[in-house]
Design an enzyme around this catalytic site. Structure first.
Site, mmCIF file in Angstrom:
data_model
loop_
_atom_site.group_PDB
_atom_site.id
_atom_site.type_symbol
_atom_site.label_atom_id
_atom_site.label_comp_id
_atom_site.label_asym_id
_atom_site.label_seq_id
_atom_site.Cartn_x
_atom_site.Cartn_y
_atom_site.Cartn_z
ATOM 1 N N ASP A 40 70.284 35.562 48.205
ATOM 2 C CA ASP A 40 69.669 34.289 47.843
ATOM 3 C C ASP A 40 70.756 33.268 47.538
ATOM 4 O OD1 ASP A 40 67.137 32.849 47.268
ATOM 5 O OD2 ASP A 40 68.179 32.494 45.373
ATOM 6 N N ASP A 79 18.335 44.462 74.822
ATOM 7 C CA ASP A 79 18.136 44.298 73.369
ATOM 8 C C ASP A 79 16.710 43.821 73.115
ATOM 9 O OD1 ASP A 79 18.623 44.060 70.576
ATOM 10 O OD2 ASP A 79 20.722 43.640 70.997
ATOM 11 N N GLY A 86 13.736 44.715 75.426
ATOM 12 C CA GLY A 86 13.014 45.949 75.118
ATOM 13 C C GLY A 86 13.532 46.593 73.849
ATOM 14 N N ASP A 87 12.799 47.637 73.422
ATOM 15 C CA ASP A 87 13.189 48.364 72.212
ATOM 16 C C ASP A 87 13.734 49.712 72.673
ATOM 17 O OD1 ASP A 87 13.201 50.094 70.040
ATOM 18 O OD2 ASP A 87 11.487 49.115 69.084
ATOM 19 N N PHE A 88 14.984 49.988 72.403
ATOM 20 C CA PHE A 88 15.557 51.212 72.996
ATOM 21 C C PHE A 88 14.985 52.495 72.400
ATOM 22 C CE2 PHE A 88 19.662 49.805 70.645
ATOM 23 C CZ PHE A 88 19.350 50.498 69.468
ATOM 24 N N ARG A 100 29.016 50.014 68.436
ATOM 25 C CA ARG A 100 28.588 49.765 67.051
ATOM 26 C C ARG A 100 27.079 49.887 66.893
ATOM 27 N NH1 ARG A 100 32.038 47.037 63.744
ATOM 28 N NH2 ARG A 100 30.295 45.985 62.736
HETATM 29 C C1 TTP Z 1 74.136 25.209 51.212
HETATM 30 C C2 TTP Z 1 73.701 25.815 52.510
HETATM 31 C C3 TTP Z 1 72.619 26.679 52.574
HETATM 32 N N1 TTP Z 1 72.229 27.211 53.762
HETATM 33 C C4 TTP Z 1 71.054 28.112 53.875
HETATM 34 C C5 TTP Z 1 71.364 29.582 53.645
HETATM 35 C C6 TTP Z 1 69.986 30.154 53.351
HETATM 36 O O1 TTP Z 1 69.375 30.545 54.579
HETATM 37 C C7 TTP Z 1 69.224 28.970 52.751
HETATM 38 C C8 TTP Z 1 68.913 29.193 51.311
HETATM 39 O O2 TTP Z 1 67.683 29.819 51.199
HETATM 40 P P1 TTP Z 1 67.460 31.320 50.743
HETATM 41 O O3 TTP Z 1 66.234 31.327 49.918
HETATM 42 O O4 TTP Z 1 68.717 31.878 50.131
HETATM 43 O O5 TTP Z 1 67.246 32.109 52.096
HETATM 44 P P2 TTP Z 1 66.173 31.906 53.239
HETATM 45 O O6 TTP Z 1 64.886 31.401 52.678
HETATM 46 O O7 TTP Z 1 66.787 31.094 54.353
HETATM 47 O O8 TTP Z 1 65.963 33.381 53.785
HETATM 48 P P3 TTP Z 1 65.397 34.653 52.967
HETATM 49 O O9 TTP Z 1 64.818 34.196 51.661
HETATM 50 O O10 TTP Z 1 64.373 35.246 53.875
HETATM 51 O O11 TTP Z 1 66.586 35.529 52.787
HETATM 52 O O12 TTP Z 1 70.082 27.847 52.867
HETATM 53 C C9 TTP Z 1 72.918 26.915 54.936
HETATM 54 O O13 TTP Z 1 72.563 27.407 56.024
HETATM 55 N N2 TTP Z 1 74.016 26.090 54.877
HETATM 56 C C10 TTP Z 1 74.439 25.524 53.726
HETATM 57 O O14 TTP Z 1 75.436 24.779 53.737
#
Ligand code: TTP
Length: 580
Positions: free
Chosen positions: A89, A453, A478-480, A495
């Protein structure tokens, strides 16, 4: 490919899963020769930021939850357990404020103007789940980025390029966003979404010989205490034994319980949004998107209630929201538009108006062992079709729409499940609107199909006639159970049999046996119960509101058919049988 990093080669032969939809992460890991599957996480990035002391703790926890969700889901939904799941993330942090992906252009503008002319930090939290060992390794990386002073014109030009929308902080340093940047201190790829260098170091630690696992020999001093992370460090490593084996298991059971408890709410949300034509209203708008207040106006409902309904739909994957604009998801466009070729609206309304009231009386149904039509609708139904479905025009139409939508969705599969090329004629018994009959005619150019049916059904089947109706399909009333059946080589019972007692099924099968010549065939399409009657739950749940019918297993159907001289030729999901 030559692997520069021997650590990557240690993952050869392992099922490595990247729990991310980010194309950047995919590219970074692919470029170093890692072989992996991508299974995007369903974890919603909604952790309460106020609960975290530092932004990087938030990023690490989100990464962990993303990866754990996939690690837990795969054994059930994909029927395989990965060796390793990787989650990440990325957040941008300015003056302590966490910036994720902008929700709309204005939000992107707010973010980028905040970053203009200043230095900010980009944190990527990473979690590596070792599924078999039940261990989580997590760490983060920080990179400092300084933006040049940016004019409003430049910012808007950049925003209008569309690039900011799926990126933390509203920019992509690897593309046009690179123009905004004065300098970068630290790992560039960390900004792009994945701190490759530190990731490889962690893998080195994980896959080094036993004993060195908890010994962070390459960690800079003072960085291994997760309680006091040093922001200048290159991250911390925490090995957590998810001892917790039982805890994880317990969590899974709890979420399954919650899913079961809430299941009825989800169904009712679907029924209500359908009944109020939310999906049609969104489709009809010029852009395919509407704000909650516009939807409220269109469906003539309160703003507060509509907003809640739309939000619930988003959480269930029925709608999507960008900023304030709601739109249909691909699934909704597929199944929930009332005039779509695979629309399930007919069946959904049947569930809402007929099945739902019956299920509200389930307790009495269980106590008494009887159907609850009288309690639910103030009228008993000795004969399900005559008394319940076909007694009133609007109820009949609704029931026919339900059968029509199911036949449209499943018809092609039923019609093409078996080779019927040697047969010339077919009769679809209880075929309702003819949808299944038309599917058989479409799938088998040499086949003429009679739809048989009740007269009250046939008189309304014209409503459902497709505009390109094939004249090889004819309708006989008809009625089967009572009337003579049309002659045919193939009798289709889609079904039908589950609605009736064994006694009635015997009456029907003996009539088919009399009508058909040796070599002719009966094609049964039903939900087949497992032989031990432990599933599928769809069939067992349906049985709870049945009147005189019952759900059966494939061998039970075979027995019934055999007693009328039909021997089972193929017995898979669908069971056609041939009479000798
Ligand atoms: C700052 C910056 C971020 N990013 C991107 C990276 C991440 O993909 C995104 C941040 O969001 P994230 O929530 O980290 O990732 P995502 O939603 O793309 O994917 P997932 O949650 O499925 O893993 O921003 C760039 O591509 N270039 C940049 O310079």
């Amino acid at each position: 490919m030559v692997l520069m990093n021997p650590v990557i080669s240690k993952l050869t032969g392992k099922l490595v899963v990247l729990a991310s939809a980010s194309p950047r992460r995919l590219e970074i890991l692919t470029n170093v020769g890692l072989r992996f599957e991508v299974v995007p996480s369903w974890f919603k990035e909604t952790l309460d930021k106020r609960l975290f002391k530092t932004p990087h703790e938030y990023a690490v926890e989100t990464a962990k939850q993303k990866a754990l969700e996939v690690a837990k889901r795969m054994p059930f939904k994909h029927l395989k357990t990965p060796d390793i799941v990787i989650g990440a993330d990325t957040v941008v942090v300015m003056d302590g404020l966490i910036l994720e992906k902008p929700v709309d252009k204005q939000d992107a503008y707010r973010m980028l103007s905040r970053l203009s002319g200043k230095e900010h930090s980009v944190f990527t939290g990473v979690a590596i789940i070792l599924c078999h060992e039940k261990e989580v390794i997590d760490f983060y990386e920080e990179t400092k980025v300084k933006f040049a002073d940016l004019s409003d014109d430049l910012l808007w030009e950049y925003i209008n390029s569309g690039e900011p929308m799926d990126k933390a902080g509203g920019y992509g340093i690897q593309a046009l966003g690179g123009m905004l940047v004065e300098y970068v201190h630290g790992d560039f790829l960390n900004v792009v979404g994945f701190p490759l260098n530190q990731f490889c170091k962690k893998l080195g630690l994980i896959f080094s010989p036993p004993g060195s696992l908890t010994h962070n020999s390459d960690e800079p001093q003072g960085t291994s205490d997760p309680a006091a992370p040093d922001l200048t460090s290159r991250g911390t490593m925490q090995m957590q034994n998810v001892r917790e084996n039982e805890t994880e298991d317990g969590k899974e059971k709890l979420s399954k319980m919650i899913e079961l408890m809430d299941g009825f709410k989800a169904s009712k949300v679907l029924f209500t949004a359908s009944k109020l034509h939310v999906f049609d209203v969104l489709r009809s708008s010029k852009t395919g998107e509407l704000q909650a207040e516009d939807v409220a106006q269109e469906i003539k409902a309160s703003m507060k209630g509509t907003e809640r309904l739309l939000e619930a739909c988003v959480s269930l994957g029925l709608l999507q929201r960008t900023g304030k604009e709601y739109a249909n998801t691909a699934m909704s466009r597929h199944f929930l538009l009332s005039d779509g070729p695979l629309s399930l609206q007919g069946y959904i309304q049947h569930c809402n108006e007929l099945v739902w009231p019956l299920f509200t009386h389930l307790e009495t149904a269980v106590r008494e062992g009887t159907n609850q039509h009288e309690k639910a609708f103030g009228k008993s139904s000795d004969n399900l079709f005559q008394d319940a479905y076909y007694s009133r025009h609007e109820v009949k139409l609704r029931f026919m729409k339900a059968m029509h939508s199911i036949a449209k969705v499943s018809g092609r599969d039923v019609a093409t499940a078996f080779d019927l090329s040697k047969y010339k004629t077919a009769c679809d018994l209880g075929g309702c609107t003819g949808a299944m009959a038309y599917e058989f005619a479409k799938a088998h150019p040499g086949l003429s199909v009679t739809m048989f049916d009740l007269p009250e059904v046939i008189e309304m089947s014209g409503h459902f006639r497709p505009h390109d109706a094939d004249d090889r399909v004819s309708f006989v009333a008809g009625d089967f159970f009572k009337d003579e059946l049309p002659k045919a080589d193939v009798y289709i019972l889609a079904r039908i049999l589950h609605d009736w007692s064994d006694e009635k099924v015997h009456i029907l099968l003996s009539k088919i046996a009399k009508a058909c010549n040796p070599g002719c065939c009966v094609l049964v399409s039903e939900i087949f119960l497992d032989e031990d009657r432990k599933g599928p739950s769809r069939g067992l749940l349906q049985a709870l509101s049945m009147t005189e019918g019952r759900q059966r297993s494939a061998s039970e159907y075979s027995l019934l058919l055999k007693s009328h001289g039909f021997t089972t030729a193929q017995n898979q999901t669908l069971a056609p049988t041939t009479r000798h």
